[in-house]
Design an enzyme around this catalytic site. Structure first.
Site, PDB file in Angstrom:
ATOM      1  N   HIS A 174       0.805  -1.220   0.000  1.00 43.15           N
ATOM      2  CA  HIS A 174       0.000   0.000   0.000  1.00 43.15           C
ATOM      3  C   HIS A 174       0.838   1.270   0.000  1.00 43.15           C
ATOM      4  O   HIS A 174       0.318   2.355  -0.256  1.00 43.15           O
ATOM      5  CB  HIS A 174      -1.001   0.002   1.178  1.00 43.15           C
ATOM      6  CG  HIS A 174      -0.409   0.269   2.523  1.00 43.15           C
ATOM      7  ND1 HIS A 174      -0.069  -0.736   3.396  1.00 43.15           N
ATOM      8  CD2 HIS A 174      -0.117   1.422   3.161  1.00 43.15           C
ATOM      9  CE1 HIS A 174       0.397  -0.212   4.515  1.00 43.15           C
ATOM     10  NE2 HIS A 174       0.382   1.101   4.396  1.00 43.15           N
ATOM     11  N   ASP A 189       0.269  -7.720   1.576  1.00 46.64           N
ATOM     12  CA  ASP A 189       0.595  -6.298   1.665  1.00 46.64           C
ATOM     13  C   ASP A 189       2.098  -6.076   1.719  1.00 46.64           C
ATOM     14  O   ASP A 189       2.604  -5.240   2.480  1.00 46.64           O
ATOM     15  CB  ASP A 189      -0.083  -5.620   2.864  1.00 46.64           C
ATOM     16  CG  ASP A 189      -0.065  -4.095   2.737  1.00 46.64           C
ATOM     17  OD1 ASP A 189      -0.092  -3.605   1.594  1.00 46.64           O
ATOM     18  OD2 ASP A 189      -0.003  -3.399   3.762  1.00 46.64           O
ATOM     19  N   GLY A 198       3.217   6.590   8.070  1.00 44.34           N
ATOM     20  CA  GLY A 198       4.596   6.787   7.624  1.00 44.34           C
ATOM     21  C   GLY A 198       5.520   5.684   8.097  1.00 44.34           C
ATOM     22  O   GLY A 198       6.609   5.484   7.555  1.00 44.34           O
ATOM     23  N   ASN A 199       5.093   4.955   9.147  1.00 48.65           N
ATOM     24  CA  ASN A 199       5.862   3.792   9.597  1.00 48.65           C
ATOM     25  C   ASN A 199       5.668   2.591   8.683  1.00 48.65           C
ATOM     26  O   ASN A 199       6.424   1.604   8.761  1.00 48.65           O
ATOM     27  CB  ASN A 199       5.468   3.381  11.015  1.00 48.65           C
ATOM     28  CG  ASN A 199       6.217   4.134  12.091  1.00 48.65           C
ATOM     29  OD1 ASN A 199       5.637   4.902  12.840  1.00 48.65           O
ATOM     30  ND2 ASN A 199       7.531   3.925  12.157  1.00 48.65           N
ATOM     31  N   SER A 200       4.646   2.618   7.835  1.00 53.59           N
ATOM     32  CA  SER A 200       4.363   1.483   6.939  1.00 53.59           C
ATOM     33  C   SER A 200       5.601   1.096   6.150  1.00 53.59           C
ATOM     34  O   SER A 200       6.240   1.933   5.506  1.00 53.59           O
ATOM     35  CB  SER A 200       3.253   1.855   5.963  1.00 53.59           C
ATOM     36  OG  SER A 200       2.010   1.935   6.591  1.00 53.59           O
ATOM     37  N   GLY A 205      -7.963 -24.867   1.000  1.00 58.06           N
ATOM     38  CA  GLY A 205      -9.306 -24.965   0.433  1.00 58.06           C
ATOM     39  C   GLY A 205     -10.419 -25.034   1.459  1.00 58.06           C
ATOM     40  O   GLY A 205     -11.276 -25.916   1.392  1.00 58.06           O
ATOM     41  N   ILE A 206     -10.397 -24.109   2.411  1.00 56.41           N
ATOM     42  CA  ILE A 206     -11.502 -24.027   3.373  1.00 56.41           C
ATOM     43  C   ILE A 206     -11.844 -22.560   3.618  1.00 56.41           C
ATOM     44  O   ILE A 206     -11.057 -21.662   3.327  1.00 56.41           O
ATOM     45  CB  ILE A 206     -11.183 -24.682   4.731  1.00 56.41           C
ATOM     46  CG1 ILE A 206     -10.077 -23.898   5.445  1.00 56.41           C
ATOM     47  CG2 ILE A 206     -10.820 -26.134   4.582  1.00 56.41           C
ATOM     48  CD1 ILE A 206      -9.911 -24.275   6.904  1.00 56.41           C
ATOM     49  N   GLY A 242     -13.144 -20.437   7.112  1.00 49.28           N
ATOM     50  CA  GLY A 242     -13.298 -20.681   8.538  1.00 49.28           C
ATOM     51  C   GLY A 242     -12.646 -19.629   9.377  1.00 49.28           C
ATOM     52  O   GLY A 242     -12.308 -18.542   8.903  1.00 49.28           O
TER      53      GLY A 242
END
Length: 492
Positions: free
Chosen positions: A130, A160, A231-233, A289-290, A292
């Site tokens: 992002h 991300d 800004g820490n991202s 493939g679940i 939950g």
């Protein structure tokens, strides 16, 4: 920095946990130190960790340039104010239905900032997806204030994470530790550039591990109370030895600023994502493939409905739905079962399942232990990718279509009474030719997405090529006004 406004963490989601072991940055990454941390009960000196980490953390400025776009603008009936009922008592059916007009608008130049972590001497940098998503230009500023233009090597929206590169050698990469070794209560530092305050260090502890927040597709966050803000991202979460244990990703806040907790993507996930982006351009994921979530949350949901349930345990991953053709179906797992062990390791919550799958890839074997009617069952299955096979999945480029395109002119828009489209101006050998699309055809929508620019078409092709159904459904119009519809498979 991404923020979370509600702490509701167990939305049902496809377990798309995949990942493989592999030689991550063998040539360039610094090996973690073998030095021991301070004995229990002794003061911890964090200056060493800060000194080790700061040279490896960079400031990232991403820029989206100003662009001209054609938009639909709602118009009003000029006589509405004179003849319409101001109180709506008579229900004028034409009120506010003046129509639409096509207008060209100039979007403003936009800039955003974040952080990144140098992981090799030759310029590879890890950050959040992002931070760089949609950027036309990326500028990296090193700890010594030197600036460089960066290019994107690959991005992964599911985790991300993004990998970018600057063309320079002799950088100081950070030492990378195994995030699986960290413990709750351990001291950590968050290093980054909050609010453009470059080279900022904050301290805290590991508050929790394997936390899921329902924001990314793949999550097993390290939770920390070290202050993390916008800004820490993409910055570094490091241990007391200055070794990277996570990439800072988001904060929990109802205000948009730090109120106590931040979340970092552990290196156990980062290593696999980065290695795949370097080798394949996209992440190779295997799917159980679940659908939950945590058993505890499922029990709480049932209690709210007035139901008294007993799944045989209060720990594990509750299976609400089994995807047809997946590994779970092959293992005999049914809706209502609970996964409690994977490859010999106990699973108490969804985030742990994500983390333990960090060394898996399509084609790998997986041993699953689950409770069916409160009875343990153990099966070994072969993992597959989202497309249902064990092949390497690569992002397709526009070249696979075998054609050249251009945005339609104003004259074409007026003649055909359309607002946008891409004209096929040349057809070579490729999938466009095989589908029967000819020169002059105007593409308007692909996979229900309007395509107004070549960049938009490129993005749709890339996304479709790695999806569960790698097909392009193309809608458009010929110069004669005849509309047409084509389906193009992207797999060979």
């Amino acid at each position: 920095m991404k923020k979370i406004s509600n702490y509701v963490v167990s939305a049902l989601c496809i377990i798309a946990v995949a990942f493989s072991a592999g030689a991550f940055l063998k040539a360039n990454a610094i090996k973690p130190s073998t030095a021991l941390s301070a004995p229990a009960g002794q003061p911890v000196d964090l200056t060493y960790a800060a000194e080790k980490a700061l040279p490896s953390v960079v400031h990232i400025l991403s820029t989206q340039n100003s662009k001209t776009q054609t938009i639909d603008v709602q118009t009003r009936d000029p006589f509405e104010d004179f003849f319409s009922d101001p109180f709506g008592w008579f229900g004028n059916p034409n009120r506010g239905q003046g129509g639409t007009q096509k207008r060209q608008v100039q979007t403003p130049k936009r800039q955003g900032s974040g952080s990144g972590v140098i992981i090799s001497t030759d310029g590879y940098i890890v950050t959040n997806n992002h931070v760089v998503e949609g950027a036309d230009e990326i500028t990296v500023t090193l700890n010594d204030n030197k600036e460089f233009s960066a290019r994107i090597i690959g991005t992964d929206k599911t985790s991300d994470l993004a990998l970018i590169k600057i063309d320079v050698n002799g950088l100081t990469p950070i030492a990378i530790a195994n995030s699986e070794d960290i413990k709750v209560g351990e001291w950590v530092l968050a290093v980054g550039n909050p609010f453009n305050l470059t080279n900022t260090v904050t301290a805290g502890i590991v508050s929790a591990k394997a936390r899921t927040m329902g924001q990314n597709g793949v999550e097993s966050f390290i939770q920390t109370d070290a202050a993390i803000n916008r800004g820490n991202s993409g910055g570094a979460l490091v241990n007391v030895r200055g070794e990277l244990i996570g990439i800072n990703d988001m904060l929990y806040s109802e205000t948009g600023s730090y109120v106590g907790y931040g979340f970092a993507i552990p290196t156990s996930i980062m290593n696999k994502v980065v290695a795949d982006l370097k080798q394949y351009g996209t992440v190779q994921r295997a799917y159980i493939g679940i659908k939950g979530g945590d058993v505890k949350n499922q029990v709480d949901v049932e209690k709210e409905k007035g139901n008294d349930v007993d799944y045989g345990t209060m720990e594990g991953v509750y299976v609400s739905e089994v995807v047809e053709g997946g590994a779970a179906e092959a293992a005999g797992i049914k809706s209502g079962d609970v996964i409690v062990n994977v490859d010999g390791k106990k699973i108490t919550k969804f985030g742990e399942l994500t983390a333990i799958m960090a060394n898996k890839k399509p084609g790998d074997k997986l041993t699953i232990t689950y409770l069916h009617n409160k009875q343990k069952v153990t099966k070994t299955v072969t993992l597959k990718n989202e497309q249902g096979n064990t092949n390497v999945v690569k992002q397709a480029d526009l070249d696979v279509l075998g054609a050249n395109f251009r945005e339609i002119t104003d004259a074409q828009k007026k003649q055909l009474n359309i607002g946008y489209g891409l004209e096929v101006i040349k057809v070579n050998s490729g999938k466009i030719n095989k589908a029967g699309i000819t020169k002059g055809f105007i593409i308007q929508n692909v996979n229900n997405t309007p395509v107004k620019t070549i960049d938009q078409l490129q993005e749709v092709v890339k996304n479709a090529s790695t999806s569960k159904e790698p097909v392009l459904y193309i809608q458009g119009i010929y110069p004669t006004g005849k509309k047409a519809y084509f389906a193009i498979g992207l797999q060979d």
